[in-house]
Design an enzyme around this catalytic site. Structure first.
Site, PDB file in Angstrom:
ATOM      1  NE  ARG A 275      -5.169 -51.654 -26.435  1.00  0.00           N
ATOM      2  CZ  ARG A 275      -6.416 -52.204 -26.659  1.00  0.00           C
ATOM      3  NH1 ARG A 275      -7.129 -52.359 -25.449  1.00  0.00           N
ATOM      4  NH2 ARG A 275      -6.861 -52.630 -27.653  1.00  0.00           N
TER       5      ARG A 275
ATOM      6  CD  GLU B  67      -5.928 -60.682 -33.390  1.00  0.00           C
ATOM      7  OE1 GLU B  67      -5.745 -59.705 -32.669  1.00  0.00           O
ATOM      8  OE2 GLU B  67      -5.494 -61.792 -32.998  1.00  0.00           O
TER       9      GLU B  67
END
Ligand code: AMP
Length: 172
Positions: A59, A96
């Site tokens: 991304r 994460e």
């Protein structure tokens, strides 16, 4: 930035339960939002002599491509293992949701470069900290760190070296 914020889509429990995923595809598909992102990112670095913009897969490639084009700089990809064809250096880190490794071509950055390292979202900071270490080991003149979105509750900045000049367009 209100216009951009309106176009960010929150996806609950993606890619796993408990994560609120900030989806930027809804920003990138809007021509005006895409234009604002490109312009605002570039304004931060126009007078800095930037020679390379490094984008983090996948991304981060979008903003980094636009930014490098706007600045008249080169684009360099940081990718997942086994994707880059030539000789690479790599770093592993916790994120994460899971563990990961990133790679960069060994000859991608030189000591003459002024680098902007770009990713779309700063979450826990693990990805960017690893990328920063990789670039740092190549001894460029300067490294700037750029995000479109920063999730401040996850304290990602604390994981980045104190010397890093970090800028985010939007903070939640
Ligand atoms: P981190 O290493 O935790 O800072 O994670 C950053 C990377 O994971 C970025 O490349 C983001 O694309 C992605 N990411 C992590 N958490 C999120 C989130 N909540 N929303 C969108 N992208 C995320």
């Amino acid at each position: 930035m209100e216009y951009i914020k309106k176009h960010v889509r929150d996806v609950i429990d993606f890619p796993q339960k408990g994560v609120v995923f900030k989806d930027l595809t809804t920003v990138f598909k809007d021509p005006r939002a895409l234009h604002i992102i490109g312009w605002d990112l570039a304004q931060l670095y126009r007078d800095k002599g930037v020679t390379k913009v490094v984008g983090i897969e996948s991304r981060g490639f979008i903003g980094a491509s636009i930014l490098s084009f706007e600045l008249g700089a080169g684009f360099v990809p940081v990718r997942k293992p086994g994707k880059l064809p030539a000789d690479t250096i790599s770093a592993s880190y916790d994120k994460e949701y899971g563990k990961d490794t990133i790679e960069i071509h060994r000859d991608a950055i030189t000591e003459d470069d002024v680098v902007v390292l770009h990713d779309d979202v700063l979450a826990t900071g693990g990805t960017m900290a690893a990328a920063y270490d990789l670039i740092k080991s190549m001894n460029p003149k300067k490294i700037y760190v750029s995000f479109i979105i920063e999730l401040s509750a996850l304290n990602g900045r604390d994981r980045l070296p104190a010397e890093a000049e970090v800028t985010s367009l939007i903070t939640y």
